[in-house]
Design an enzyme around this catalytic site. Structure first.
Site, PDB file in Angstrom:
ATOM      1  N   SER A  65       0.802  -1.222   0.000  1.00 11.16           N
ATOM      2  CA  SER A  65       0.000   0.000   0.000  1.00 11.16           C
ATOM      3  C   SER A  65       0.836   1.275   0.000  1.00 11.16           C
ATOM      4  O   SER A  65       0.367   2.321  -0.463  1.00 11.16           O
ATOM      5  CB  SER A  65      -0.942   0.018   1.204  1.00 11.16           C
ATOM      6  OG  SER A  65      -0.209  -0.075   2.409  1.00 11.16           O
ATOM      7  N   HIS A  89      -0.388   6.442   6.333  1.00 12.72           N
ATOM      8  CA  HIS A  89       0.111   6.166   4.979  1.00 12.72           C
ATOM      9  C   HIS A  89       0.549   7.467   4.317  1.00 12.72           C
ATOM     10  O   HIS A  89       0.133   8.548   4.714  1.00 12.72           O
ATOM     11  CB  HIS A  89      -0.999   5.532   4.137  1.00 12.72           C
ATOM     12  CG  HIS A  89      -1.030   4.053   4.226  1.00 12.72           C
ATOM     13  ND1 HIS A  89      -1.457   3.393   5.338  1.00 12.72           N
ATOM     14  CD2 HIS A  89      -0.671   3.099   3.338  1.00 12.72           C
ATOM     15  CE1 HIS A  89      -1.368   2.096   5.134  1.00 12.72           C
ATOM     16  NE2 HIS A  89      -0.890   1.890   3.935  1.00 12.72           N
TER      17      HIS A  89
END
Length: 319
Positions: A53, A295
């Site tokens: 990811s 993230h």
């Protein structure tokens, strides 16, 4: 780490924080190098991007590609690298996928929305450039962060203070005497990555291969992340050190395989999830910009792209 961690964190409301989804790739070694170049011109493709990811860019607009469950962004670092190098059409294949482990490079990966074929299937004898961003899910780093956040919340709720920088309730769960559970998992990933890079070389023998490390999630100087991350200072140090150990392993394994390592940790220092909203590369537990929890945001993907382009010997735009 398994990059898509979708369990909510009940009880975090006591600190005003809700952990809705952690998809974490892995940390940084901070040793300064950004990969070396040999003076040759950057390859113009075909380019294949492999990874989890942190490569895919979940929640960053616009999301594209199939399956939808991989959550790839058309502004992730592979897309930005391909744009800068003018690699277009079928000469650019981004097969990264949120949640990917090293095993998902060679086997199909089930997602919440479709199945991603084995990432290695995108490689061929004609491939000239490969980037690989993988490894964090294999050590369960998302689970480590979730547990450390939970520990920090409970520690504060039950009366623990943050005055003592040595307080690290989460570290105590993973480290006992000479036994470091996270370190053991990093060591176990080493051989898996070695075999994976060997397979990349077999399938794409003419390609230049770059192993991309993980940017800094937490501050390099320790301290309190406050409500953004709900971690004790000691656990900030613990998680940061584990990221550096993971990145150090990625570097060593890349160099042993004849690949180049791309350090994204050093350029991202000061742009971690606890830094100012207008400069951070990594979003905190509750993102303020379009990105998955803990993230890279679009700024972070741009910074990672610049690090890759620098390693390629290209001249990236300023982040």
């Amino acid at each position: 780490m398994r990059t898509s961690l979708r369990a909510g964190l009940a009880g975090a409301a006591a600190c005003g924080v809700l952990l809705t989804a952690i998809s974490v790739g892995r940390g940084g070694d901070g040793d300064g190098g950004s990969g070396s170049t040999d003076g040759s011109a950057p390859p113009k493709g075909p380019y294949v991007a492999l990874g989890d990811s942190y490569t895919a860019g979940p929640k960053i607009p616009g999301q594209n590609g199939t399956p939808g469950g991989c959550e790839r962004s058309d502004r992730n670092y592979p897309a930005l690298v391909a744009e800068e190098l003018k690699i277009k059409g079928t000469d650019f294949r981004d097969v990264s996928c949120s949640g990917a482990t090293i095993g998902d490079l060679s086997a199909a990966q089930s997602t919440d929305d479709g199945t991603n074929p084995a990432q290695f299937d995108a490689l061929s004898a004609s491939t000239r450039l490969v980037t690989v961003g993988i490894g964090g899910n294999d050590i369960g780093f998302a689970s480590v962060i979730k547990r450390c956040v939970t520990s920090g919340v409970l520690y504060e709720v039950t009366g623990g203070g943050k005055e003592n920088a040595a307080d690290a309730p989460c570290k105590e769960r993973y480290v006992s005497g000479d036994t470091d559970e996270v370190r053991q998992k990093i060591d176990a990933v080493d051989e898996k990555l070695a075999l994976a890079l060997e397979e990349v070389g077999r399938r794409a023998p003419e390609a230049r291969v770059y192993v991309v490390g993980y940017p800094a999630i937490l501050p390099s100087d320790g301290g309190d992340c406050g409500r953004e991350m709900a971690l004790t200072p000691g656990d900030v140090d613990f998680i940061r050190d584990k990221q550096r150990e993971l990145n150090a392993m990625l570097r060593q394994r890349a160099e042993a395989a004849g690949a180049r390592y791309v350090d994204t940790y050093t350029p991202s220092e000061g742009h971690d999830a606890c830094s100012a909203e207008d400069s951070r590369w990594i979003e905190p537990l509750v993102p303020r910009s379009p990105a998955a929890s803990v993230h890279p945001n679009e700024r972070g993907e741009r910074g990672m792209a610049d690090a890759v382009l620098h390693a390629l010997g290209a001249h990236p735009r300023t982040t």
